[in-house]
Design a protein around this motif. Structure first.
Motif, PDB file in Angstrom:
ATOM      1  N   ALA A  11      89.956  73.863  69.307  1.00 44.15           N
ATOM      2  CA  ALA A  11      89.707  74.300  67.929  1.00 44.15           C
ATOM      3  C   ALA A  11      88.778  75.502  67.899  1.00 44.15           C
ATOM      4  CB  ALA A  11      89.122  73.146  67.110  1.00 44.15           C
ATOM      5  N   ARG A  12      87.721  75.442  68.705  1.00 44.84           N
ATOM      6  CA  ARG A  12      86.755  76.546  68.728  1.00 44.84           C
ATOM      7  C   ARG A  12      87.401  77.835  69.253  1.00 44.84           C
ATOM      8  NH1 ARG A  12      82.146  77.400  65.885  1.00 44.84           N
ATOM      9  NH2 ARG A  12      81.578  75.352  65.154  1.00 44.84           N
ATOM     10  N   ILE A  13      88.238  77.721  70.273  1.00 44.13           N
ATOM     11  CA  ILE A  13      88.885  78.910  70.808  1.00 44.13           C
ATOM     12  C   ILE A  13      89.833  79.516  69.782  1.00 44.13           C
ATOM     13  CG2 ILE A  13      90.560  79.735  72.528  1.00 44.13           C
ATOM     14  CD1 ILE A  13      89.161  77.913  74.543  1.00 44.13           C
ATOM     15  N   ARG A  14      90.571  78.687  69.054  1.00 41.52           N
ATOM     16  CA  ARG A  14      91.439  79.204  67.990  1.00 41.52           C
ATOM     17  C   ARG A  14      90.610  79.919  66.922  1.00 41.52           C
ATOM     18  NH1 ARG A  14      93.752  74.090  65.889  1.00 41.52           N
ATOM     19  NH2 ARG A  14      94.954  75.364  64.439  1.00 41.52           N
ATOM     20  N   PHE A  15      89.462  79.353  66.594  1.00 39.17           N
ATOM     21  CA  PHE A  15      88.556  79.964  65.617  1.00 39.17           C
ATOM     22  C   PHE A  15      88.025  81.297  66.153  1.00 39.17           C
ATOM     23  CE2 PHE A  15      84.428  80.674  63.686  1.00 39.17           C
ATOM     24  CZ  PHE A  15      84.593  80.305  62.351  1.00 39.17           C
ATOM     25  N   PHE A  16      87.525  81.284  67.394  1.00 41.66           N
ATOM     26  CA  PHE A  16      86.953  82.492  67.991  1.00 41.66           C
ATOM     27  C   PHE A  16      87.995  83.586  68.182  1.00 41.66           C
ATOM     28  CE2 PHE A  16      83.478  79.796  70.210  1.00 41.66           C
ATOM     29  CZ  PHE A  16      82.708  79.823  69.058  1.00 41.66           C
ATOM     30  N   ARG A  17      89.232  83.189  68.445  1.00 43.58           N
ATOM     31  CA  ARG A  17      90.301  84.178  68.657  1.00 43.58           C
ATOM     32  C   ARG A  17      90.474  85.045  67.414  1.00 43.58           C
ATOM     33  NH1 ARG A  17      96.282  82.705  71.102  1.00 43.58           N
ATOM     34  NH2 ARG A  17      96.820  84.815  71.739  1.00 43.58           N
ATOM     35  N   ILE A  18      90.324  84.428  66.235  1.00 44.07           N
ATOM     36  CA  ILE A  18      90.406  85.204  64.995  1.00 44.07           C
ATOM     37  C   ILE A  18      89.088  85.911  64.717  1.00 44.07           C
ATOM     38  CG2 ILE A  18      90.636  85.030  62.479  1.00 44.07           C
ATOM     39  CD1 ILE A  18      92.785  82.933  62.911  1.00 44.07           C
ATOM     40  N   ALA A  19      87.958  85.208  64.880  1.00 44.57           N
ATOM     41  CA  ALA A  19      86.652  85.783  64.546  1.00 44.57           C
ATOM     42  C   ALA A  19      86.300  86.981  65.421  1.00 44.57           C
ATOM     43  CB  ALA A  19      85.567  84.714  64.659  1.00 44.57           C
ATOM     44  N   PHE A  20      86.589  86.883  66.724  1.00 44.00           N
ATOM     45  CA  PHE A  20      86.164  87.926  67.659  1.00 44.00           C
ATOM     46  C   PHE A  20      87.315  88.731  68.237  1.00 44.00           C
ATOM     47  CE2 PHE A  20      82.732  84.685  68.078  1.00 44.00           C
ATOM     48  CZ  PHE A  20      81.712  85.455  67.513  1.00 44.00           C
ATOM     49  N   GLY A  21      88.545  88.374  67.880  1.00 43.01           N
ATOM     50  CA  GLY A  21      89.702  89.058  68.435  1.00 43.01           C
ATOM     51  C   GLY A  21      90.143  90.243  67.612  1.00 43.01           C
ATOM     52  N   ALA A  22      91.138  90.947  68.140  1.00 42.51           N
ATOM     53  CA  ALA A  22      91.692  92.107  67.445  1.00 42.51           C
ATOM     54  C   ALA A  22      92.485  91.640  66.230  1.00 42.51           C
ATOM     55  CB  ALA A  22      92.591  92.892  68.390  1.00 42.51           C
ATOM     56  N   ALA A  23      92.422  92.431  65.166  1.00 36.85           N
ATOM     57  CA  ALA A  23      93.145  92.084  63.933  1.00 36.85           C
ATOM     58  C   ALA A  23      94.022  93.259  63.533  1.00 36.85           C
ATOM     59  CB  ALA A  23      92.161  91.750  62.820  1.00 36.85           C
ATOM     60  N   ALA A  24      95.305  93.113  63.746  1.00 36.82           N
ATOM     61  CA  ALA A  24      96.245  94.163  63.325  1.00 36.82           C
ATOM     62  C   ALA A  24      96.686  93.858  61.899  1.00 36.82           C
ATOM     63  CB  ALA A  24      97.418  94.217  64.295  1.00 36.82           C
ATOM     64  N   GLY A  25      97.953  94.059  61.611  1.00 30.49           N
ATOM     65  CA  GLY A  25      98.416  93.876  60.240  1.00 30.49           C
ATOM     66  C   GLY A  25      99.016  92.522  59.942  1.00 30.49           C
ATOM     67  N   GLN A  26      98.792  91.530  60.841  1.00 37.96           N
ATOM     68  CA  GLN A  26      99.416  90.228  60.640  1.00 37.96           C
ATOM     69  C   GLN A  26      98.833  89.500  59.437  1.00 37.96           C
ATOM     70  OE1 GLN A  26      97.479  90.950  63.428  1.00 37.96           O
ATOM     71  NE2 GLN A  26      98.448  90.123  65.261  1.00 37.96           N
ATOM     72  N   ILE A  27      99.655  88.592  58.892  1.00 41.48           N
ATOM     73  CA  ILE A  27      99.215  87.693  57.837  1.00 41.48           C
ATOM     74  C   ILE A  27      98.993  86.321  58.472  1.00 41.48           C
ATOM     75  CG2 ILE A  27      99.872  86.517  55.691  1.00 41.48           C
ATOM     76  CD1 ILE A  27      99.260  89.457  55.270  1.00 41.48           C
ATOM     77  N   VAL A  28      97.868  85.689  58.147  1.00 44.82           N
ATOM     78  CA  VAL A  28      97.586  84.344  58.629  1.00 44.82           C
ATOM     79  C   VAL A  28      97.839  83.391  57.466  1.00 44.82           C
ATOM     80  CG1 VAL A  28      95.900  82.816  59.705  1.00 44.82           C
ATOM     81  CG2 VAL A  28      95.803  85.280  60.146  1.00 44.82           C
ATOM     82  N   GLY A  29      98.768  82.471  57.659  1.00 41.21           N
ATOM     83  CA  GLY A  29      99.140  81.551  56.590  1.00 41.21           C
ATOM     84  C   GLY A  29      98.065  80.520  56.301  1.00 41.21           C
TER      85      GLY A  29
END
Length: 198
Positions: free
Chosen positions: A56-74
């Motif tokens: 769960a934490r890695i999924r959270f960190f992947r968004i918080a600290f990862g690259a953000a292109a033009g994707q939509i997160v549902g």
């Protein structure tokens, strides 16, 4: 920060991507062990809980600290991550937006959540609402713990990593990412409430 923040987010994405697979494999291994030799002992429960928390934490960190292109997160993905991250903790988090959100906005929200966690160590409730193109996070708690020097970093426009502890990296990163996204970050503090809007 510009290019430096891009490198930082790419590093975050790479680390999380490389870690999620082995953790998923461990979880699969636990499920196979339980199928072949069912055990309700505390050892298996502890391992399973730890793996689920790490995932769960890695999924959270992947968004918080990862690259953000033009994707939509549902909405289902966001609420699933938040449910798993905050399950059994002192904080409850309510994600209000019904529609999918741009990944860059979810990234800002997750970084802001980490700031709120720091200011609410005794627990409470955090609500995330959408107002037009803005997101607003409101943390309610009977007792807050506000380190003024950290919270000033969010609004002074001059974040620095000097003297910043790893546990507080979100306070340095959030204003940089907000600036890169042309979002105006606003923070309001009272004795029992923290409001963050961008």
């Amino acid at each position: 920060m510009g290019q430096d923040s891009n490198f930082a987010t790419l590093i975050g994405s790479r680390i999380c991507h490389d870690l999620i697979s082995p953790i998923g494999a461990i979880n699969n291994g636990i499920e196979l062990l339980e199928m072949s030799k069912p055990s309700s002992g505390p050892e298996m429960a502890l391992i399973s809980e730890s793996v689920n928390n790490a995932s769960a934490r890695i999924r959270f960190f992947r968004i918080a600290f990862g690259a953000a292109a033009g994707q939509i997160v549902g909405r289902p993905e966001v609420t699933s991550i938040l449910k798993d991250v905050y399950a059994g903790g002192r904080l409850t988090v309510a994600w209000g937006p019904l529609d999918g959100q741009p990944r860059r906005m979810v990234r800002l929200a997750f970084l802001a959540l980490m700031c709120l966690e720091t200011g609410m160590p005794f627990g409470g409730r955090i609500e995330i609402a959408q107002d037009g193109e803005d997101l607003e996070l409101t943390g309610h708690g009977d007792k807050l713990n506000i380190d003024a020097s950290l919270w000033e970093m969010l609004t002074t426009g001059a974040p620095t990593s000097e003297g910043l502890r790893p546990a507080h990296v979100q306070f340095g990163l959030l204003p940089v990412i907000a600036h890169d996204e042309a979002r105006n970050l606003r923070v309001t503090l009272t004795d029992t409430r923290i409001t963050m809007r961008f």
